[in-house]
Write a protein that holds these residues in place. Structure first.
Motif, PDB file in Angstrom:
ATOM      1  N   GLU A 131       0.848  -1.196   0.000  1.00 50.18           N
ATOM      2  CA  GLU A 131       0.000   0.000   0.000  1.00 50.18           C
ATOM      3  C   GLU A 131       0.883   1.245   0.000  1.00 50.18           C
ATOM      4  O   GLU A 131       1.776   1.381   0.841  1.00 50.18           O
ATOM      5  N   PRO A 132       0.660   2.156  -0.951  1.00 57.95           N
ATOM      6  CA  PRO A 132       1.439   3.401  -0.962  1.00 57.95           C
ATOM      7  C   PRO A 132       1.219   4.203   0.318  1.00 57.95           C
ATOM      8  O   PRO A 132       0.138   4.191   0.900  1.00 57.95           O
ATOM      9  N   HIS A 133       2.255   4.897   0.749  1.00 57.11           N
ATOM     10  CA  HIS A 133       2.194   5.652   2.000  1.00 57.11           C
ATOM     11  C   HIS A 133       1.344   6.917   1.888  1.00 57.11           C
ATOM     12  O   HIS A 133       0.744   7.334   2.874  1.00 57.11           O
ATOM     13  N   VAL A 134       1.309   7.526   0.720  1.00 57.14           N
ATOM     14  CA  VAL A 134       0.589   8.785   0.537  1.00 57.14           C
ATOM     15  C   VAL A 134      -0.864   8.477   0.183  1.00 57.14           C
ATOM     16  O   VAL A 134      -1.180   8.087  -0.941  1.00 57.14           O
ATOM     17  N   LYS A 135      -1.722   8.628   1.185  1.00 59.31           N
ATOM     18  CA  LYS A 135      -3.144   8.389   0.973  1.00 59.31           C
ATOM     19  C   LYS A 135      -3.723   9.440   0.030  1.00 59.31           C
ATOM     20  O   LYS A 135      -3.305  10.584   0.039  1.00 59.31           O
ATOM     21  N   MET A 136      -4.661   9.042  -0.757  1.00 57.77           N
ATOM     22  CA  MET A 136      -5.384   9.886  -1.708  1.00 57.77           C
ATOM     23  C   MET A 136      -4.532  10.297  -2.908  1.00 57.77           C
ATOM     24  O   MET A 136      -4.963  11.103  -3.715  1.00 57.77           O
ATOM     25  N   SER A 137      -3.328   9.747  -3.054  1.00 58.34           N
ATOM     26  CA  SER A 137      -2.553   9.971  -4.275  1.00 58.34           C
ATOM     27  C   SER A 137      -3.144   9.089  -5.366  1.00 58.34           C
ATOM     28  O   SER A 137      -3.902   8.155  -5.096  1.00 58.34           O
ATOM     29  N   SER A 138      -2.807   9.354  -6.603  1.00 58.70           N
ATOM     30  CA  SER A 138      -3.338   8.532  -7.693  1.00 58.70           C
ATOM     31  C   SER A 138      -2.825   7.096  -7.585  1.00 58.70           C
ATOM     32  O   SER A 138      -3.556   6.153  -7.893  1.00 58.70           O
ATOM     33  N   TRP A 141      -4.096   1.480  -6.226  1.00 56.92           N
ATOM     34  CA  TRP A 141      -3.826   0.333  -5.359  1.00 56.92           C
ATOM     35  C   TRP A 141      -5.100  -0.096  -4.630  1.00 56.92           C
ATOM     36  O   TRP A 141      -5.432  -1.269  -4.587  1.00 56.92           O
ATOM     37  N   ARG A 142      -5.818   0.876  -4.071  1.00 58.25           N
ATOM     38  CA  ARG A 142      -7.047   0.585  -3.322  1.00 58.25           C
ATOM     39  C   ARG A 142      -8.089  -0.082  -4.210  1.00 58.25           C
ATOM     40  O   ARG A 142      -8.727  -1.059  -3.798  1.00 58.25           O
ATOM     41  N   ASP A 143      -8.272   0.419  -5.414  1.00 56.54           N
ATOM     42  CA  ASP A 143      -9.257  -0.164  -6.322  1.00 56.54           C
ATOM     43  C   ASP A 143      -8.930  -1.620  -6.642  1.00 56.54           C
ATOM     44  O   ASP A 143      -9.809  -2.481  -6.610  1.00 56.54           O
ATOM     45  N   THR A 144      -7.669  -1.892  -6.929  1.00 65.42           N
ATOM     46  CA  THR A 144      -7.265  -3.267  -7.225  1.00 65.42           C
ATOM     47  C   THR A 144      -7.371  -4.139  -5.990  1.00 65.42           C
ATOM     48  O   THR A 144      -7.867  -5.271  -6.048  1.00 65.42           O
ATOM     49  N   HIS A 145      -6.925  -3.623  -4.865  1.00 64.94           N
ATOM     50  CA  HIS A 145      -6.983  -4.365  -3.603  1.00 64.94           C
ATOM     51  C   HIS A 145      -8.426  -4.740  -3.262  1.00 64.94           C
ATOM     52  O   HIS A 145      -8.711  -5.892  -2.910  1.00 64.94           O
ATOM     53  N   MET A 146      -9.342  -3.804  -3.401  1.00 69.44           N
ATOM     54  CA  MET A 146     -10.740  -4.080  -3.075  1.00 69.44           C
ATOM     55  C   MET A 146     -11.378  -5.043  -4.071  1.00 69.44           C
ATOM     56  O   MET A 146     -12.219  -5.864  -3.691  1.00 69.44           O
ATOM     57  N   SER A 147     -10.980  -4.974  -5.325  1.00 73.64           N
ATOM     58  CA  SER A 147     -11.480  -5.934  -6.314  1.00 73.64           C
ATOM     59  C   SER A 147     -11.039  -7.349  -5.955  1.00 73.64           C
ATOM     60  O   SER A 147     -11.835  -8.292  -6.023  1.00 73.64           O
ATOM     61  N   LEU A 148      -9.779  -7.507  -5.571  1.00 71.36           N
ATOM     62  CA  LEU A 148      -9.283  -8.816  -5.151  1.00 71.36           C
ATOM     63  C   LEU A 148      -9.955  -9.278  -3.865  1.00 71.36           C
ATOM     64  O   LEU A 148     -10.279 -10.453  -3.709  1.00 71.36           O
ATOM     65  N   TYR A 149     -10.150  -8.354  -2.934  1.00 71.30           N
ATOM     66  CA  TYR A 149     -10.819  -8.673  -1.673  1.00 71.30           C
ATOM     67  C   TYR A 149     -12.217  -9.233  -1.949  1.00 71.30           C
ATOM     68  O   TYR A 149     -12.600 -10.278  -1.418  1.00 71.30           O
ATOM     69  N   THR A 150     -12.948  -8.557  -2.818  1.00 74.61           N
ATOM     70  CA  THR A 150     -14.302  -8.994  -3.168  1.00 74.61           C
ATOM     71  C   THR A 150     -14.264 -10.336  -3.885  1.00 74.61           C
ATOM     72  O   THR A 150     -15.068 -11.225  -3.589  1.00 74.61           O
ATOM     73  N   TRP A 151     -13.333 -10.493  -4.815  1.00 73.88           N
ATOM     74  CA  TRP A 151     -13.203 -11.755  -5.540  1.00 73.88           C
ATOM     75  C   TRP A 151     -12.920 -12.906  -4.575  1.00 73.88           C
ATOM     76  O   TRP A 151     -13.531 -13.975  -4.679  1.00 73.88           O
ATOM     77  N   LEU A 152     -12.000 -12.682  -3.638  1.00 70.04           N
ATOM     78  CA  LEU A 152     -11.673 -13.735  -2.670  1.00 70.04           C
ATOM     79  C   LEU A 152     -12.890 -14.128  -1.844  1.00 70.04           C
ATOM     80  O   LEU A 152     -13.194 -15.313  -1.696  1.00 70.04           O
ATOM     81  N   LEU A 153     -13.585 -13.141  -1.293  1.00 79.64           N
ATOM     82  CA  LEU A 153     -14.750 -13.452  -0.453  1.00 79.64           C
ATOM     83  C   LEU A 153     -15.853 -14.145  -1.244  1.00 79.64           C
ATOM     84  O   LEU A 153     -16.472 -15.094  -0.754  1.00 79.64           O
ATOM     85  N   ASN A 154     -16.080 -13.694  -2.466  1.00 80.83           N
ATOM     86  CA  ASN A 154     -17.141 -14.295  -3.288  1.00 80.83           C
ATOM     87  C   ASN A 154     -16.787 -15.687  -3.789  1.00 80.83           C
ATOM     88  O   ASN A 154     -17.676 -16.436  -4.200  1.00 80.83           O
ATOM     89  N   SER A 155     -15.518 -16.046  -3.752  1.00 83.92           N
ATOM     90  CA  SER A 155     -15.114 -17.369  -4.212  1.00 83.92           C
ATOM     91  C   SER A 155     -15.121 -18.402  -3.081  1.00 83.92           C
ATOM     92  O   SER A 155     -14.841 -19.572  -3.321  1.00 83.92           O
ATOM     93  N   MET A 156     -15.459 -17.969  -1.883  1.00 84.62           N
ATOM     94  CA  MET A 156     -15.458 -18.864  -0.725  1.00 84.62           C
ATOM     95  C   MET A 156     -16.874 -19.294  -0.373  1.00 84.62           C
ATOM     96  O   MET A 156     -17.831 -18.582  -0.640  1.00 84.62           O
ATOM     97  N   ILE A 157     -16.955 -20.457   0.270  1.00 84.50           N
ATOM     98  CA  ILE A 157     -18.253 -20.843   0.814  1.00 84.50           C
ATOM     99  C   ILE A 157     -18.551 -19.896   1.980  1.00 84.50           C
ATOM    100  O   ILE A 157     -17.631 -19.382   2.628  1.00 84.50           O
TER     101      ILE A 157
END
Length: 64
Positions: free
Chosen positions: A17-24, A29-45
């Protein structure tokens, strides 16, 4: 699968995670991280998803 799109760095902890919050860079990073987070949770029972829901880092979820 994440490793086919070059996203495995998030799962193994190489993509930090980049240190400077709200930078591009952080927003991308956040968008990709959250997409993976959602994918992981949705792939689990549901019983397993409930256990790992709330873990903030996709690397930690992947290792669980």
């Amino acid at each position: 699968m994440p490793w086919q799109g070059g996203l495995d760095g998030y799962l193994i902890g190489e993509e930090k995670e980049p240190h400077v919050k709200m930078s591009s860079e952080w927003k991308a990073w956040r968008d990709t991280h959250m997409s993976l987070y959602t994918w992981l949770l949705n792939s689990m029972i549901p019983s397993i998803a409930t256990i790992v829901d709330g873990i903030q880092n996709v690397k930690d979820i992947w290792e669980k």
